[in-house]
Design a protein around this motif. Structure first.
Motif, PDB file in Angstrom:
ATOM      1  N   MET A   4      -3.692  20.697  62.172  1.00 18.08           N
ATOM      2  CA  MET A   4      -4.033  19.913  61.520  1.00 18.08           C
ATOM      3  C   MET A   4      -5.395  19.025  60.820  1.00 18.08           C
ATOM      4  O   MET A   4      -5.927  18.379  60.139  1.00 18.08           O
ATOM      5  N   ALA A   5      -5.350  18.080  62.176  1.00 11.67           N
ATOM      6  CA  ALA A   5      -6.464  17.038  62.633  1.00 11.67           C
ATOM      7  C   ALA A   5      -7.841  18.121  62.651  1.00 11.67           C
ATOM      8  O   ALA A   5      -8.082  17.839  62.486  1.00 11.67           O
ATOM      9  N   PHE A   6      -8.295  19.365  63.309  1.00 10.35           N
ATOM     10  CA  PHE A   6      -8.725  20.188  63.070  1.00 10.35           C
ATOM     11  C   PHE A   6      -9.419  20.078  61.896  1.00 10.35           C
ATOM     12  O   PHE A   6     -11.176  20.203  61.459  1.00 10.35           O
ATOM     13  N   VAL A   7      -8.490  20.905  61.141  1.00 11.84           N
ATOM     14  CA  VAL A   7      -8.925  20.635  59.885  1.00 11.84           C
ATOM     15  C   VAL A   7      -9.246  19.762  58.560  1.00 11.84           C
ATOM     16  O   VAL A   7     -10.346  19.712  57.865  1.00 11.84           O
ATOM     17  N   SER A   8      -8.657  18.418  59.004  1.00  6.57           N
ATOM     18  CA  SER A   8      -8.771  17.430  58.439  1.00  6.57           C
ATOM     19  C   SER A   8     -10.607  16.759  59.167  1.00  6.57           C
ATOM     20  O   SER A   8     -10.960  16.351  58.347  1.00  6.57           O
ATOM     21  N   GLY A   9     -10.631  17.567  60.074  1.00  8.81           N
ATOM     22  CA  GLY A   9     -12.320  17.053  60.820  1.00  8.81           C
ATOM     23  C   GLY A   9     -12.956  17.348  60.565  1.00  8.81           C
ATOM     24  O   GLY A   9     -13.682  17.213  59.268  1.00  8.81           O
ATOM     25  N   LEU A  10     -12.625  19.124  60.147  1.00 12.14           N
ATOM     26  CA  LEU A  10     -13.849  19.725  59.329  1.00 12.14           C
ATOM     27  C   LEU A  10     -13.669  18.956  58.013  1.00 12.14           C
ATOM     28  O   LEU A  10     -14.983  19.287  57.496  1.00 12.14           O
ATOM     29  N   CYS A  11     -13.452  19.343  57.013  1.00 12.29           N
ATOM     30  CA  CYS A  11     -13.583  18.301  55.868  1.00 12.29           C
ATOM     31  C   CYS A  11     -13.689  17.130  55.737  1.00 12.29           C
ATOM     32  O   CYS A  11     -14.893  16.740  55.079  1.00 12.29           O
TER      33      CYS A  11
END
Length: 76
Positions: A4-11
Motif C-alpha cells: 500500500m505504501a508503494f502504490v500510494s507513492g506511485l499515485c
C-alpha cells in the motif's frame, strides 16, 4: 503495508508529475483564460520523454535472454 505504501507513492508521483509537467494542466490564470494553448513543442517534450526514447530503440521483449535461448536454431 509495504504494498500500500508503494502504490500510494506511485499515485503521489504520477499526480505530482501531471500537475507540474503536463502541458494540459493550467495552474496559472494567464493560461486558463485561453481556450486553446499553442504549446505543441511542450506537448511533444512531455510525451516523448527520455525513458520513452530509450525504449523506442529496444525490441518489445520481457525476457530477451530467455527468448533468444528458445528461439535460437543453432542451439542444439
Amino acid at each position: 503495508m509495504a504494498a500500500m505504501a508503494f502504490v500510494s507513492g506511485l499515485c503521489a508521483f504520477q499526480l505530482t508529475r501531471n500537475v507540474l509537467m503536463n502541458p494540459d494542466v493550467r495552474i496559472n490564470k494567464a493560461h486558463r483564460t485561453m481556450a486553446v494553448l499553442e504549446n505543441a513543442e511542450e506537448g511533444e517534450k512531455y510525451s516523448q520523454h527520455s525513458f520513452r526514447k530509450f525504449l523506442s530503440h529496444r525490441r518489445p521483449e520481457v525476457m530477451p535472454a530467455l527468448n533468444r535461448l528458445f528461439s535460437d536454431t543453432n542451439n542444439n
